[in-house]
Scaffold this motif. Structure first.
Motif, PDB file in Angstrom:
ATOM      1  N   PRO A   1       0.843  -1.334  -0.016  1.00 49.63           N
ATOM      2  CA  PRO A   1       0.058  -0.023   0.001  1.00 49.63           C
ATOM      3  C   PRO A   1       0.829   1.247  -0.156  1.00 49.63           C
ATOM      4  N   HIS A   2       0.561   2.242  -0.898  1.00 50.31           N
ATOM      5  CA  HIS A   2       0.816   3.543  -0.869  1.00 50.31           C
ATOM      6  C   HIS A   2      -0.140   4.606  -0.360  1.00 50.31           C
ATOM      7  N   PHE A   3       0.257   5.365   0.630  1.00 44.54           N
ATOM      8  CA  PHE A   3      -0.861   6.477   0.973  1.00 44.54           C
ATOM      9  C   PHE A   3      -0.325   7.682   0.540  1.00 44.54           C
ATOM     10  N   GLN A   4      -0.829   8.400  -0.500  1.00 47.78           N
ATOM     11  CA  GLN A   4      -0.694   9.583  -1.196  1.00 47.78           C
ATOM     12  C   GLN A   4      -0.932  10.823   0.010  1.00 47.78           C
ATOM     13  N   GLU A   5      -1.828  10.408   0.649  1.00 44.49           N
ATOM     14  CA  GLU A   5      -2.100  11.572   1.698  1.00 44.49           C
ATOM     15  C   GLU A   5      -1.873  10.879   3.073  1.00 44.49           C
TER      16      GLU A   5
ATOM     17  N   HIS B   1      -7.841   3.755   2.062  1.00 41.46           N
ATOM     18  CA  HIS B   1      -7.093   4.960   1.832  1.00 41.46           C
ATOM     19  C   HIS B   1      -5.740   4.778   1.128  1.00 41.46           C
ATOM     20  N   SER B   2      -5.223   3.596   0.698  1.00 42.33           N
ATOM     21  CA  SER B   2      -4.047   3.247  -0.084  1.00 42.33           C
ATOM     22  C   SER B   2      -4.562   3.021  -1.560  1.00 42.33           C
ATOM     23  N   THR B   3      -3.461   3.209  -2.531  1.00 45.33           N
ATOM     24  CA  THR B   3      -3.537   3.111  -3.865  1.00 45.33           C
ATOM     25  C   THR B   3      -3.600   1.651  -4.122  1.00 45.33           C
ATOM     26  N   ALA B   4      -3.218   0.614  -3.391  1.00 45.74           N
ATOM     27  CA  ALA B   4      -3.126  -0.679  -3.579  1.00 45.74           C
ATOM     28  C   ALA B   4      -4.426  -1.512  -3.771  1.00 45.74           C
ATOM     29  N   ARG B   5      -4.709  -2.270  -4.558  1.00 42.75           N
ATOM     30  CA  ARG B   5      -6.032  -2.871  -5.135  1.00 42.75           C
ATOM     31  C   ARG B   5      -6.321  -3.961  -3.956  1.00 42.75           C
TER      32      ARG B   5
END
Length: 273
Positions: free
Chosen positions: A105-109, A152-156
């Motif tokens: 997971p990557h959290f942009q915010e 809330h992350s970009t991962a699916r």
């Protein structure tokens, strides 16, 4: 407000890896630039904190969630000269956020507004700081961390469907009932069933409506009830059914039956002919 920091170490299942919980309340303390090897997940409880992170500034407020990635240098300090700041944080290995996800997971915010999840994280942190029961920690923390990644992350996310959920839940239930004094870890049970821990938790919650630790706690309460009816003292019952101590027994006994173990024992003794 005062300067306070309390660390608690919760183990994720019997003989499983540990996870650190921090409860902090500061008037003036300012953290030096530093980084953690794990994901830092914090919930602001009171006041305002300003965190320098990724070249910008994060300003927290009560109820906000902050997620800081492993290895990212950051600081932290009071948002103003009068209020101080208080928060609860946990430090989670990346693997706890990848279970149930496709990729890291990557959290942009880093600052997240999710009152429902913030409340659940704060409650779980509070409960486990008071009594870091291994099965409870393993049932609650990974579930919430996957929810954080999914929302809330970009991962699916992977599929939520777990074939044979009822069969899986019954197998887990029976093992927990058989080994209530030293229950096996959910990770070990999942591996035996060819599942991930998230899939096991999903299957159990789907079939039973509650997580594994809550089912086992209720099962222990019912066992404790029989012992109390036979005349065993509340101080001795906790260890006989697997609770950490008498306070742990009392908390769950009141949740399930609405009275303390001592009050229950006295009432059944009074009814005896």
């Amino acid at each position: 407000m005062g300067e306070q920091a309390l660390w608690t170490r919760a183990r994720l299942g019997r003989c499983g890896p540990s996870l650190d919980l921090l409860t902090a309340r500061f008037d003036k303390h300012v953290y030096a630039p530093h980084a953690h090897d794990e994901f830092t997940v914090g919930v602001c409880v009171d006041g305002t904190e300003v965190i320098d992170y990724r070249g910008g500034h994060i300003r927290t407020g009560p109820g906000s969630i902050v997620v800081l990635a492993p290895g990212e240098v950051h600081t932290g300090g009071p948002g103003n000269a009068t209020d101080g700041y208080a928060y609860r944080a946990l430090y989670a290995d990346s693997s706890l956020l990848t279970d149930g996800m496709l990729g890291l997971p990557h959290f942009q915010e880093p600052l997240i507004d999710d009152p429902e999840l913030a409340g659940a994280l704060r409650l779980t942190h509070t409960d486990l700081s008071a009594c870091p029961d291994p099965l409870e920690a393993e049932s609650r923390l990974p579930w919430l961390l996957v929810a954080l990644a999914r929302r809330h992350s970009t991962a699916r996310p992977t599929s939520d469907t777990v074939p044979g959920a009822a069969r899986i839940a019954l197998a887990v239930r029976d093992r927990l009932a058989d080994e209530l004094l030293e229950p096996p870890s959910l990770a070990d049970l999942a591996a035996e069933l060819g599942l991930s821990r998230y899939q096991l938790l999903r299957a159990f919650r789907t079939a039973m409506g509650i997580p594994p630790y809550a089912w086992l706690a209720q099962h222990r309460v019912h066992r404790a009830r029989r012992l109390l009816e036979s005349g065993v003292r509340p101080a001795d019952v906790a260890s006989l059914v697997g609770f950490a101590d008498q306070a742990h027994l009392t908390r769950w006994f009141r949740r399930v039956l609405g009275v303390t173990p001592a009050a229950y024992r006295n009432s059944v003794q009074d009814r005896r002919p």
